[in-house]
Design a protein around this motif. Structure first.
Motif, PDB file in Angstrom:
ATOM      1  N   LEU A  73       0.836  -1.176   0.079  1.00 37.93           N
ATOM      2  CA  LEU A  73      -0.079   0.093  -0.016  1.00 37.93           C
ATOM      3  C   LEU A  73       0.843   1.093   0.057  1.00 37.93           C
ATOM      4  O   LEU A  73       1.638   1.523   0.785  1.00 37.93           O
ATOM      5  CB  LEU A  73      -1.055  -0.146   1.456  1.00 37.93           C
ATOM      6  CG  LEU A  73      -1.837   1.295   1.159  1.00 37.93           C
ATOM      7  CD1 LEU A  73      -2.678   1.476   0.140  1.00 37.93           C
ATOM      8  CD2 LEU A  73      -2.531   1.186   2.627  1.00 37.93           C
ATOM      9  N   ILE A  74       0.693   2.033  -1.117  1.00 42.52           N
ATOM     10  CA  ILE A  74       1.492   3.330  -0.998  1.00 42.52           C
ATOM     11  C   ILE A  74       0.653   4.450  -0.749  1.00 42.52           C
ATOM     12  O   ILE A  74       0.105   5.113  -1.551  1.00 42.52           O
ATOM     13  CB  ILE A  74       2.219   3.325  -2.658  1.00 42.52           C
ATOM     14  CG1 ILE A  74       3.316   2.201  -2.814  1.00 42.52           C
ATOM     15  CG2 ILE A  74       2.913   4.609  -2.675  1.00 42.52           C
ATOM     16  CD1 ILE A  74       3.429   2.092  -4.236  1.00 42.52           C
ATOM     17  N   SER A  75       0.748   4.765   0.333  1.00 43.91           N
ATOM     18  CA  SER A  75      -0.410   5.659   0.962  1.00 43.91           C
ATOM     19  C   SER A  75       0.031   7.001   0.690  1.00 43.91           C
ATOM     20  O   SER A  75      -0.542   8.222   0.939  1.00 43.91           O
ATOM     21  CB  SER A  75      -0.556   5.360   2.336  1.00 43.91           C
ATOM     22  OG  SER A  75       0.509   5.351   3.165  1.00 43.91           O
ATOM     23  N   HIS A  76       1.458   7.410   0.913  1.00 42.75           N
ATOM     24  CA  HIS A  76       2.203   8.678   0.568  1.00 42.75           C
ATOM     25  C   HIS A  76       1.897   9.076  -0.896  1.00 42.75           C
ATOM     26  O   HIS A  76       2.376  10.340  -1.282  1.00 42.75           O
ATOM     27  CB  HIS A  76       3.509   8.869   1.154  1.00 42.75           C
ATOM     28  CG  HIS A  76       4.497   8.010   0.113  1.00 42.75           C
ATOM     29  ND1 HIS A  76       4.664   6.423   0.506  1.00 42.75           N
ATOM     30  CD2 HIS A  76       5.185   8.159  -0.625  1.00 42.75           C
ATOM     31  CE1 HIS A  76       5.473   6.162  -0.581  1.00 42.75           C
ATOM     32  NE2 HIS A  76       5.734   7.092  -1.474  1.00 42.75           N
ATOM     33  N   ALA A  77       1.614   8.131  -1.742  1.00 39.68           N
ATOM     34  CA  ALA A  77       1.480   8.884  -3.275  1.00 39.68           C
ATOM     35  C   ALA A  77       0.344   9.854  -3.329  1.00 39.68           C
ATOM     36  O   ALA A  77      -0.436  10.039  -2.297  1.00 39.68           O
ATOM     37  CB  ALA A  77       1.151   7.546  -4.276  1.00 39.68           C
ATOM     38  N   ARG A  78       0.327  10.669  -4.090  1.00 46.79           N
ATOM     39  CA  ARG A  78      -0.697  11.563  -4.502  1.00 46.79           C
ATOM     40  C   ARG A  78      -2.027  11.016  -4.429  1.00 46.79           C
ATOM     41  O   ARG A  78      -2.894  11.533  -3.627  1.00 46.79           O
ATOM     42  CB  ARG A  78      -0.508  12.467  -5.670  1.00 46.79           C
ATOM     43  CG  ARG A  78      -1.433  13.643  -6.188  1.00 46.79           C
ATOM     44  CD  ARG A  78      -1.269  14.475  -7.172  1.00 46.79           C
ATOM     45  NE  ARG A  78      -1.150  13.666  -8.332  1.00 46.79           N
ATOM     46  CZ  ARG A  78      -2.284  13.460  -9.058  1.00 46.79           C
ATOM     47  NH1 ARG A  78      -3.166  13.908  -8.750  1.00 46.79           N
ATOM     48  NH2 ARG A  78      -1.896  12.882 -10.181  1.00 46.79           N
ATOM     49  N   ILE A  79      -2.124   9.898  -5.386  1.00 46.77           N
ATOM     50  CA  ILE A  79      -3.350   9.045  -4.965  1.00 46.77           C
ATOM     51  C   ILE A  79      -3.166   7.638  -4.344  1.00 46.77           C
ATOM     52  O   ILE A  79      -2.125   7.106  -5.082  1.00 46.77           O
ATOM     53  CB  ILE A  79      -3.926   8.868  -6.333  1.00 46.77           C
ATOM     54  CG1 ILE A  79      -4.265  10.053  -7.188  1.00 46.77           C
ATOM     55  CG2 ILE A  79      -5.226   7.774  -6.483  1.00 46.77           C
ATOM     56  CD1 ILE A  79      -5.360  10.954  -6.596  1.00 46.77           C
ATOM     57  N   PRO A  80      -3.660   7.614  -3.142  1.00 50.48           N
ATOM     58  CA  PRO A  80      -3.126   6.091  -2.774  1.00 50.48           C
ATOM     59  C   PRO A  80      -3.327   4.996  -3.619  1.00 50.48           C
ATOM     60  O   PRO A  80      -4.519   4.957  -4.333  1.00 50.48           O
ATOM     61  CB  PRO A  80      -3.880   6.122  -1.436  1.00 50.48           C
ATOM     62  CG  PRO A  80      -4.487   7.350  -1.154  1.00 50.48           C
ATOM     63  CD  PRO A  80      -4.496   7.954  -2.207  1.00 50.48           C
ATOM     64  N   ILE A  81      -2.277   4.110  -3.636  1.00 48.66           N
ATOM     65  CA  ILE A  81      -2.754   2.902  -4.477  1.00 48.66           C
ATOM     66  C   ILE A  81      -2.064   1.594  -3.957  1.00 48.66           C
ATOM     67  O   ILE A  81      -1.300   1.748  -3.024  1.00 48.66           O
ATOM     68  CB  ILE A  81      -1.710   2.968  -6.164  1.00 48.66           C
ATOM     69  CG1 ILE A  81      -0.272   3.009  -5.617  1.00 48.66           C
ATOM     70  CG2 ILE A  81      -2.299   4.161  -6.640  1.00 48.66           C
ATOM     71  CD1 ILE A  81       0.552   2.848  -6.996  1.00 48.66           C
ATOM     72  N   LEU A  82      -2.588   0.578  -4.247  1.00 48.03           N
ATOM     73  CA  LEU A  82      -2.031  -0.859  -3.709  1.00 48.03           C
ATOM     74  C   LEU A  82      -1.441  -1.416  -4.902  1.00 48.03           C
ATOM     75  O   LEU A  82      -2.109  -1.711  -6.003  1.00 48.03           O
ATOM     76  CB  LEU A  82      -3.343  -1.819  -3.424  1.00 48.03           C
ATOM     77  CG  LEU A  82      -2.945  -3.137  -3.011  1.00 48.03           C
ATOM     78  CD1 LEU A  82      -2.363  -2.993  -1.649  1.00 48.03           C
ATOM     79  CD2 LEU A  82      -4.270  -3.784  -2.765  1.00 48.03           C
TER      80      LEU A  82
END
Length: 179
Positions: A109-118
């Motif tokens: 889970l990349i929660s720090h991206a502008r749009i969170p993505i899995l």
């Protein structure tokens, strides 16, 4: 500074060659469709029948390459009515991660991206990213309009930009780069 047209022509021909070589084959497209259907069934079974997956990104935009990951947007009934808060997006993606953990243990889970993505990597490609960002689906269709109306200009340009970004390490949401 004047442009060297001989080198520009050679660069254009090289981009077109990469574009031709990177086109997905029928079996690539079939495996993508089967994966999407399997994921959709798993998520609907675990999260409810209102859950749905929509493809977006390079596949919808018409600039798919064999090595492209699959970009998926998950909707959960009410998420189409308005955008989900960042916290709610992260909660949905955490739930999805738990559902997929058995078949796809390498998910992040990349929660720090502008749009969170899995970000999910399976045993075999295509790898895939899941988000809750409905505007990404709309934007992909918008880009497709340009690809279809200007195929000899937009598709090679998009391919060149992605390859340039990948080669310079600025491609991907994980690094907040181009996607």
């Amino acid at each position: 500074m004047p442009v060297d047209l001989c080198n520009a022509q050679a660069a254009g021909e090289a981009i077109l060659e990469v574009l031709v070589q990177s086109q997905p084959q029928d079996n690539d497209l079939l495996s993508r469709a089967q994966l999407r259907e399997k994921l959709n069934q798993q998520l609907q079974s675990a999260l409810g029948s209102a859950t749905d997956l929509f493809i977006f990104g390079s596949e919808v935009a018409g600039i798919l390459r064999r090595d492209s990951d699959m970009d998926l947007c998950v909707t959960t009934g009410h998420s189409l009515e308005g955008s989900l808060s960042r916290k709610h997006q992260q909660e949905v993606l955490t739930d999805i991660s738990k559902v997929l953990k058995r078949d796809y243990p390498h998910s992040i889970l990349i929660s720090h991206a502008r749009i969170p993505i899995l970000k999910v990597e399976g045993r075999t490609p295509p790898h895939f990213d899941i988000c809750c960002n409905w505007p990404g689906v709309r934007n992909s269709h918008f880009l497709r309009h340009y690809v279809e109306n200007y195929p000899t200009k937009i598709q090679p340009l998009a391919t060149a930009v992605v390859l340039l970004a990948k080669n310079n390490g600025i491609h991907g949401a994980k690094h907040q780069g181009l996607k």
